[in-house]
Design a protein around this motif. Sequence first.
Motif, short mmCIF file in Angstrom:
data_model
loop_
_atom_site.label_atom_id
_atom_site.label_comp_id
_atom_site.label_asym_id
_atom_site.label_seq_id
_atom_site.Cartn_x
_atom_site.Cartn_y
_atom_site.Cartn_z
N UNK A 114 31.09 -0.89 10.72
CA UNK A 114 31.13 -2.19 11.02
C UNK A 114 31.17 -3.16 9.80
N UNK A 115 30.55 -2.85 8.70
CA UNK A 115 30.46 -3.74 7.56
C UNK A 115 32.25 -3.74 6.84
N UNK A 116 32.67 -2.72 6.79
CA UNK A 116 34.04 -2.51 6.44
C UNK A 116 35.14 -3.29 7.09
N UNK A 117 34.78 -3.42 8.42
CA UNK A 117 35.63 -4.06 9.21
C UNK A 117 35.55 -5.47 9.08
N UNK A 118 34.60 -6.05 8.49
CA UNK A 118 34.36 -7.57 8.17
C UNK A 118 35.24 -7.74 6.83
N UNK A 119 35.74 -6.74 6.08
CA UNK A 119 36.26 -7.29 4.79
C UNK A 119 37.46 -8.44 5.04
N UNK A 120 37.46 -9.32 4.07
CA UNK A 120 38.42 -10.55 4.04
C UNK A 120 38.93 -10.32 2.74
N UNK A 121 39.71 -11.54 2.45
CA UNK A 121 40.64 -11.43 1.55
C UNK A 121 40.02 -11.52 0.01
N UNK A 122 38.64 -11.99 -0.01
CA UNK A 122 37.69 -12.08 -1.26
C UNK A 122 37.43 -10.58 -1.56
N UNK A 123 37.46 -9.46 -0.88
CA UNK A 123 37.09 -8.27 -1.37
C UNK A 123 38.30 -7.53 -1.65
N UNK A 124 39.36 -7.76 -0.87
CA UNK A 124 40.61 -7.43 -1.01
C UNK A 124 41.08 -7.86 -2.41
N UNK A 125 41.00 -9.00 -2.92
CA UNK A 125 41.22 -9.49 -4.17
C UNK A 125 40.48 -8.67 -5.25
N UNK A 126 39.34 -8.59 -5.00
CA UNK A 126 38.48 -7.84 -6.16
C UNK A 126 38.88 -6.34 -6.15
#
Length: 365
Positions: free
Chosen positions: A201-213
């Motif tokens: 459920x937490x991983x599904x909230x991944x957005x551009x911020x975590x993708x960039x990092x």
Amino acid sequence: MRTALVIGAGLIGTSAALSLTSRGVTVHLDDHDLDRARTAASLGAGTDAAPDGPVDLVIVAVPPAHVARAVADAMVRGLGRAYLDVASVKGGPRRELEALLRGTGQDLAAYLGTHPMAGKEKSGPLAATGDLFEGRPWVLTPTRDTDTEALNLALELVSFCRAVPIVMDADAHDRAVALVSHMPHLVSSMVAARLENAEEAAVRLCGPGIRDVTRIAASDPRMWIDILSANPGPVADLLAEVSADLDETVRALRALQSEDETARKEGVGGVEDVLRRGNAGQTRVPGKHGSAPRVYEAVVVLITDQPGQLARIFADAERAGVNIEDVRIEHATGQQAGHVQLMVEPQGVSQLTQALRERGWAVRT
């Protein structure tokens, strides 16, 4: 330069070979894995046949731990007029090469350590492209002993690859890449590691911020072990500084949980300090064309996952007379849609927004 030998048919070696062959240079490819050399040759990077005699330039594109021995072997065998490597660490391999050449009758005059500041998360010849280095810095680390011929051939290679030559001291280069490449890669991996056992459920909230990092954390661990093993000191020094910041930030966040007002104020001050220093550091990252970073505004457009959507947006922006400075795409979770952020000069926001809306796009700024 009319002939070259590339030792190591991976991403960097094959990409350099593709650039050279496109300029009419005859490139010979060599790799301990014959299949990699054959694959690179099949892509048009040259031939996997051995050269008949010494080539103009030998390009050693192997991991840092193997650079010195590969260059020394090539020099002792007289494979070329000049030799360079493209490893991401310069000081250690050069000193090791100097030691290996003692008593061989060879010196370092025909050798030049270099490092193209380009790459991908994927490795191997199939990931190579002839434009990988275009517009990217290519560090050269000559010394007083470096032959003019070796330096000129290296500059010719950089020119053929359409890169930007930058001259640095070898050890200064290693400290620099520890700061801008090696340490950030480890930090990215540490952040990404937090996701390994996270709840779905937490991983599904991944957005551009975590993708960039976490983007660079997808790189091949074996390759990075080689890189970090060749530059451990400067990277460890920087991580120690990051660790000190982390400790202070953890203490500040704990203080925010306190019932004591003074402690909470100190916590706010500690968090604010690291955020402000982060702002100050980020402003020093070069922007477009290597100039000082400029402030752009985002025009956000809803798009569907269909062929031609981006092409239509770019064409409509062209008709509006607004230059798109950068593009970012955020995919919607579980939907065949997403948002594309068009980064433009502030004065172009209103003009582009109006033009896109008139052409039926759902736009927000």
